[in-house]
Design a protein around this motif. Structure first.
Motif, PDB file in Angstrom:
ATOM      1  N   ASN A  32     -59.779  -5.770  -6.360  1.00 44.33           N
ATOM      2  CA  ASN A  32     -58.682  -4.831  -6.114  1.00 44.33           C
ATOM      3  C   ASN A  32     -57.348  -5.565  -6.100  1.00 44.33           C
ATOM      4  O   ASN A  32     -57.308  -6.798  -6.091  1.00 44.33           O
ATOM      5  N   LEU A  33     -56.267  -4.795  -6.098  1.00 40.68           N
ATOM      6  CA  LEU A  33     -54.928  -5.382  -6.090  1.00 40.68           C
ATOM      7  C   LEU A  33     -54.658  -6.175  -4.825  1.00 40.68           C
ATOM      8  O   LEU A  33     -53.934  -7.176  -4.848  1.00 40.68           O
ATOM      9  N   GLY A  34     -55.217  -5.727  -3.711  1.00 40.87           N
ATOM     10  CA  GLY A  34     -55.008  -6.412  -2.447  1.00 40.87           C
ATOM     11  C   GLY A  34     -55.438  -7.871  -2.493  1.00 40.87           C
ATOM     12  O   GLY A  34     -54.791  -8.734  -1.889  1.00 40.87           O
ATOM     13  N   GLU A  35     -56.506  -8.155  -3.205  1.00 44.40           N
ATOM     14  CA  GLU A  35     -56.970  -9.541  -3.351  1.00 44.40           C
ATOM     15  C   GLU A  35     -55.968 -10.376  -4.135  1.00 44.40           C
ATOM     16  O   GLU A  35     -55.793 -11.553  -3.862  1.00 44.40           O
ATOM     17  N   ILE A  36     -55.324  -9.762  -5.103  1.00 38.55           N
ATOM     18  CA  ILE A  36     -54.395 -10.491  -5.970  1.00 38.55           C
ATOM     19  C   ILE A  36     -53.077 -10.761  -5.261  1.00 38.55           C
ATOM     20  O   ILE A  36     -52.558 -11.870  -5.308  1.00 38.55           O
ATOM     21  N   VAL A  37     -52.519  -9.741  -4.606  1.00 43.51           N
ATOM     22  CA  VAL A  37     -51.171  -9.880  -4.039  1.00 43.51           C
ATOM     23  C   VAL A  37     -51.109 -10.799  -2.822  1.00 43.51           C
ATOM     24  O   VAL A  37     -50.025 -11.184  -2.409  1.00 43.51           O
ATOM     25  N   THR A  38     -52.256 -11.184  -2.281  1.00 49.40           N
ATOM     26  CA  THR A  38     -52.244 -12.106  -1.146  1.00 49.40           C
ATOM     27  C   THR A  38     -52.153 -13.566  -1.582  1.00 49.40           C
ATOM     28  O   THR A  38     -51.945 -14.446  -0.755  1.00 49.40           O
ATOM     29  N   ILE A  39     -52.285 -13.808  -2.869  1.00 52.89           N
ATOM     30  CA  ILE A  39     -52.253 -15.177  -3.402  1.00 52.89           C
ATOM     31  C   ILE A  39     -50.821 -15.512  -3.812  1.00 52.89           C
ATOM     32  O   ILE A  39     -50.184 -14.742  -4.530  1.00 52.89           O
ATOM     33  N   PRO A  40     -50.310 -16.662  -3.376  1.00 52.16           N
ATOM     34  CA  PRO A  40     -48.953 -17.066  -3.772  1.00 52.16           C
ATOM     35  C   PRO A  40     -48.826 -17.199  -5.293  1.00 52.16           C
ATOM     36  O   PRO A  40     -49.789 -17.565  -5.981  1.00 52.16           O
ATOM     37  N   GLU A  42     -47.461 -19.344  -7.244  1.00 51.31           N
ATOM     38  CA  GLU A  42     -47.764 -20.662  -7.818  1.00 51.31           C
ATOM     39  C   GLU A  42     -49.268 -20.816  -8.064  1.00 51.31           C
ATOM     40  O   GLU A  42     -49.678 -21.402  -9.057  1.00 51.31           O
ATOM     41  N   GLN A  43     -50.079 -20.278  -7.153  1.00 52.05           N
ATOM     42  CA  GLN A  43     -51.534 -20.348  -7.322  1.00 52.05           C
ATOM     43  C   GLN A  43     -52.028 -19.354  -8.365  1.00 52.05           C
ATOM     44  O   GLN A  43     -52.947 -19.658  -9.127  1.00 52.05           O
ATOM     45  N   LEU A  44     -51.420 -18.165  -8.387  1.00 50.44           N
ATOM     46  CA  LEU A  44     -51.824 -17.167  -9.393  1.00 50.44           C
ATOM     47  C   LEU A  44     -51.647 -17.717 -10.800  1.00 50.44           C
ATOM     48  O   LEU A  44     -52.521 -17.558 -11.651  1.00 50.44           O
ATOM     49  N   LEU A  45     -50.510 -18.346 -11.037  1.00 51.51           N
ATOM     50  CA  LEU A  45     -50.207 -18.840 -12.380  1.00 51.51           C
ATOM     51  C   LEU A  45     -51.137 -19.975 -12.817  1.00 51.51           C
ATOM     52  O   LEU A  45     -51.203 -20.286 -14.002  1.00 51.51           O
ATOM     53  N   LYS A  46     -51.871 -20.555 -11.887  1.00 55.82           N
ATOM     54  CA  LYS A  46     -52.836 -21.608 -12.220  1.00 55.82           C
ATOM     55  C   LYS A  46     -54.230 -21.053 -12.502  1.00 55.82           C
ATOM     56  O   LYS A  46     -55.097 -21.774 -12.991  1.00 55.82           O
ATOM     57  N   LEU A  47     -54.438 -19.770 -12.224  1.00 56.93           N
ATOM     58  CA  LEU A  47     -55.743 -19.157 -12.450  1.00 56.93           C
ATOM     59  C   LEU A  47     -55.988 -18.944 -13.939  1.00 56.93           C
ATOM     60  O   LEU A  47     -55.048 -18.686 -14.701  1.00 56.93           O
ATOM     61  N   PRO A  48     -57.252 -19.010 -14.354  1.00 55.67           N
ATOM     62  CA  PRO A  48     -57.571 -18.728 -15.752  1.00 55.67           C
ATOM     63  C   PRO A  48     -57.114 -17.319 -16.152  1.00 55.67           C
ATOM     64  O   PRO A  48     -57.307 -16.367 -15.394  1.00 55.67           O
ATOM     65  N   SER A  69     -43.916  -6.561  -2.562  1.00 59.14           N
ATOM     66  CA  SER A  69     -44.633  -7.831  -2.563  1.00 59.14           C
ATOM     67  C   SER A  69     -43.637  -8.902  -2.984  1.00 59.14           C
ATOM     68  O   SER A  69     -42.687  -8.609  -3.718  1.00 59.14           O
ATOM     69  N   PRO A  70     -43.842 -10.136  -2.566  1.00 58.69           N
ATOM     70  CA  PRO A  70     -42.971 -11.212  -3.061  1.00 58.69           C
ATOM     71  C   PRO A  70     -42.982 -11.304  -4.577  1.00 58.69           C
ATOM     72  O   PRO A  70     -42.022 -11.768  -5.184  1.00 58.69           O
ATOM     73  N   LEU A  71     -44.035 -10.824  -5.212  1.00 58.43           N
ATOM     74  CA  LEU A  71     -44.109 -10.851  -6.676  1.00 58.43           C
ATOM     75  C   LEU A  71     -43.056  -9.965  -7.311  1.00 58.43           C
ATOM     76  O   LEU A  71     -42.622 -10.215  -8.431  1.00 58.43           O
ATOM     77  N   ASN A  72     -42.622  -8.900  -6.624  1.00 56.50           N
ATOM     78  CA  ASN A  72     -41.629  -7.993  -7.176  1.00 56.50           C
ATOM     79  C   ASN A  72     -40.282  -8.684  -7.401  1.00 56.50           C
ATOM     80  O   ASN A  72     -39.431  -8.152  -8.093  1.00 56.50           O
ATOM     81  N   GLU A  73     -40.082  -9.823  -6.789  1.00 56.34           N
ATOM     82  CA  GLU A  73     -38.810 -10.525  -6.888  1.00 56.34           C
ATOM     83  C   GLU A  73     -38.670 -11.310  -8.179  1.00 56.34           C
ATOM     84  O   GLU A  73     -37.637 -11.889  -8.445  1.00 56.34           O
TER      85      GLU A  73
END
Length: 74
Positions: A32-40, A42-48, A69-73
């Motif tokens: 779900n989206l909740g799992e994704i938005v809790t990851i900073p 910098e870490q998301l961009l390192k995921l496959p 979310s901080p991602l919206n920035e």
């Protein structure tokens, strides 16, 4: 449960997502989206399969549902 919580816990296969986004979800075992938005970011961009197009799609989804979310920035 608020609308935001409902959207964040909704299974990702219930959203209209690109094939690229769905592949990223599958490879990284997100449910779900909740799992994704809790990851900073910098870490998301390192995921496959998590690149800038997937990030843009994620931000679009969050904005569509008025989820802050901080991602919206970015």
């Amino acid at each position: 449960m608020t609308d935001k919580d409902t959207i964040l816990s909704k299974p990702l296969d219930q959203f209209a997502l690109s094939d690229e986004f769905l592949e990223m979800v599958r490879i990284n075992n997100f449910k779900n989206l909740g799992e994704i938005v809790t990851i900073p970011l910098e870490q998301l961009l390192k995921l496959p399969y998590f690149g800038y197009r997937v990030l843009t799609e994620l931000i679009t989804i969050l904005n569509c549902y008025h989820i802050k979310s901080p991602l919206n920035e970015f």
